[in-house]
Structures are given as C-alpha cells and as structure tokens.
Design an enzyme around this catalytic site. Sequence first.
Site: not given
Length: 418
Positions: A27, A31, A297, A320, A328
């Site tokens: 992540s 970025r 996650d 989500n 998932r």
Amino acid sequence: MRPQATLTVLPVERPLVGRVSPPGSKSITNRALLLAGLAKGTSRLTGALKSDDTRVMSEALRLMGVQVDEPDDSTFVVTSSGHWQAPQQALFLGNAGTATRFLTAALANFEGDFVVDGDEYMRKRPIGPLVDALQRMGVEVSAPSGCPPVAIKGKGGLEAGRIEIDGNLSSQYVSALLMAGACGKGPVEVALTGSEIGARGYVDLTLAAMQAFGAEVQAIGETAWKVSATGYRATDFHIEPDASAATYLWAAQALTEGDIDLGVASDAFTQPDALASQIIASFPNMPAVIDGSQMQDAIPTLAVLAAFNRQPVRFVGIANLRVKECDRISALSHGLCAIAPGLAVEEGDDLLVHANPALAGTTVDALIDTHSDHRIAMCFALAGLKIAGIRILDPDCVGKTYPGYWDALASLGVRVQR
C-alpha cells in the site's frame, strides 16, 4: 483457464521458531511510487516492495517518461520532471487495484489521451464511483462497463472545487482523489458521505505519504480534507514492512505456539491491518464477532485462524471483500467448507466460521481454489500447518504482494510439495 499448478503445505510437528523479515508495504510502496512520479526531481524509496503490483506501477510510470531505477531488491530511485507524456499504448496494470485507481485520478492532471487497463480479473473490479467523481470535477473520463478499461482525456489539471464521494466505498477512490488533488489548478476539497467510513486507516496512510512529499492538506472535521495545489517535492522516503504480510506470520506463530521474530513490533506499524495482531494474540479465544471494516486485508488470515478457535467467529463489516482480487467472502467460505463441510457459511455479507479445534492433526482431501488471489493462497497455507491434505491451486499468485512467501515459510522449517 484454471491454473493447474498446486502446492501442499505439510503439517509441522514443532513450534515455528526463527526470524523472518516481511517485505515492504504494498500500500505504501505504490503510494510512494505515484507521488515520486508526480514530484519534480529525484526521490529515493527504501524498504520498498518488489512484487507484481509494484512492478506494474513502476512500468506504467516509465511508459510516461518517468525514470525508475532499481539499485537493489528493496529500493526505487525515481527521477521525474513532474510532467507525464501520454504513451502510445494502454497502461497495463494487471490486477493491481491501487495502481489502477491511483493512476486513473492522477492522469487527469496531464495533457493527452490515456487508457488504464488490467487483466481479466481487474476488468471485473469496479471503478465506476471514481469515474463518476472525476466526471463531476469536469474530467473527460469514461469506463462504460463500470470496470477497467478506463479512458482519460487529460486537460492539464483538475479544476478547483469540492467533490463528494461515498465513504462506504473503497478507500482507494478517496486516496486517488486526494493524491491527484495536490496537482490540480486550485484547491480541491474531498468530502466523504455515507454513514460509515470504510478502511479509514488507508486514507490516513495516504495523507501521511502526501505530506512527506510536500503536499499541504487541511482536515475539515473528520470526513473532509482541503488539498492545496502545491504539487509534490522529491524526497527520500522509507517504507515500513507490510502489515498484511505480517498477519500470516503472526498467525503461524499462534497456530504452532512458536516464536517468530519479524524485526518490528506489532505496535510500530502505521498500517490498519496491524490491528489484527491483537486479535491473533487472543487465539484460541478470538472474539465471537470481529469487525473487519478497518483491516480488510487481514480478514482472510483471521478467518482461517478462526477455524481452530474455541468458539465460532462472525466477521462483519467486510462487504468490500466481495470486490477484491476475487470475491473473498465466497472464496473463504468455499475453501473452509472444502476442509470440512459446514465449517463456514455466508450470511448476507457476513462470514460465520464454525470453529473446530479438533481439525488440528486430521487429514483431509481439500483442493483450495485461490481464484489466483494471493491472500487466499497465503491464508490457506496456514491451515496446512495443522491439517494434512490441503492442496493450494495456483500457489505462485502470491507474487502479487509477497513473492518470497513460500521461501519465508521454508526458512522456518515448513515443508511443501509441488
């Protein structure tokens, strides 16, 4: 076509003891790559992750004229003019959600025609809400299917103004708008709507990275930010280890009553998935209800661990997960039920795992369909530490975020069969 390669993790007969250094945060790496590419000058990113997801991001930047050097296996040196050129070809980003969402917004700040595309899996992942938000900001952008490919006609910068986006949706949309906002023609205010803010911790990661690269961001209450059109400054930036990757090692330690040194304390992480360490530490007495909204996650790890808990565990706030690299929730339910019928059940967007500690030491014949999802492969490897006969389909999909995962387990004494 379904991949045919499989891997079986052989149950361990002793506690796992040793030292493993998790890779850099996916992540934060993506970025930092984006912000370094937007900045004028040379940035050195250390502790970075080298994986499929960061490879496609760095290759996309190179296609647009950004120089990205890799002097070693954990460093990127990014040199940019701050201006990107539209390439002759589409930017292919595999199944990297961060790269796809972040670049879609950032490209609105440059002149030219761009196409953001991905593989067959990415083409099923939604991007419509981000496209809609950009259109409301005056950007000429389209994604007819609501998923990639996305066509962007850049006009040299986002227009100043306020944009609202539902905070219940992917935090990647919010992060994409925030990071793009600093390169616009004037101040951009990003405001969240909705009753809940999903994965707020990832927005905080974004804000911290933006400020490290010189952006000026002013919080307006808890759910809005004003981003000044300052652009970004090149900088040296260190990336912490990946907390999501750490969850597999924390869980392996808990399952085997081992002692695995990651070289970093669990409370030293800034990533939201590190919250899972407290729950893992409570094993085999994990709570009956776990809200996964702020550590999405980590849920695959926790769900497999819950199979060995002393009481059932219900996972909530995880809707989500249905639009990640795969569905998932469904993949976890089907995988757990392949191990033992009825071990898990989907109830709406909740996942209920019926704990059964007696599974440890048993032998099953379970083929785990990973749907080429790295997190499904890595989490079900944990079950293989205690149960014989678990075969994992497409084990090399771990290359998306943790290419060295199987080697890391081997370094702790775990044996696998391919």
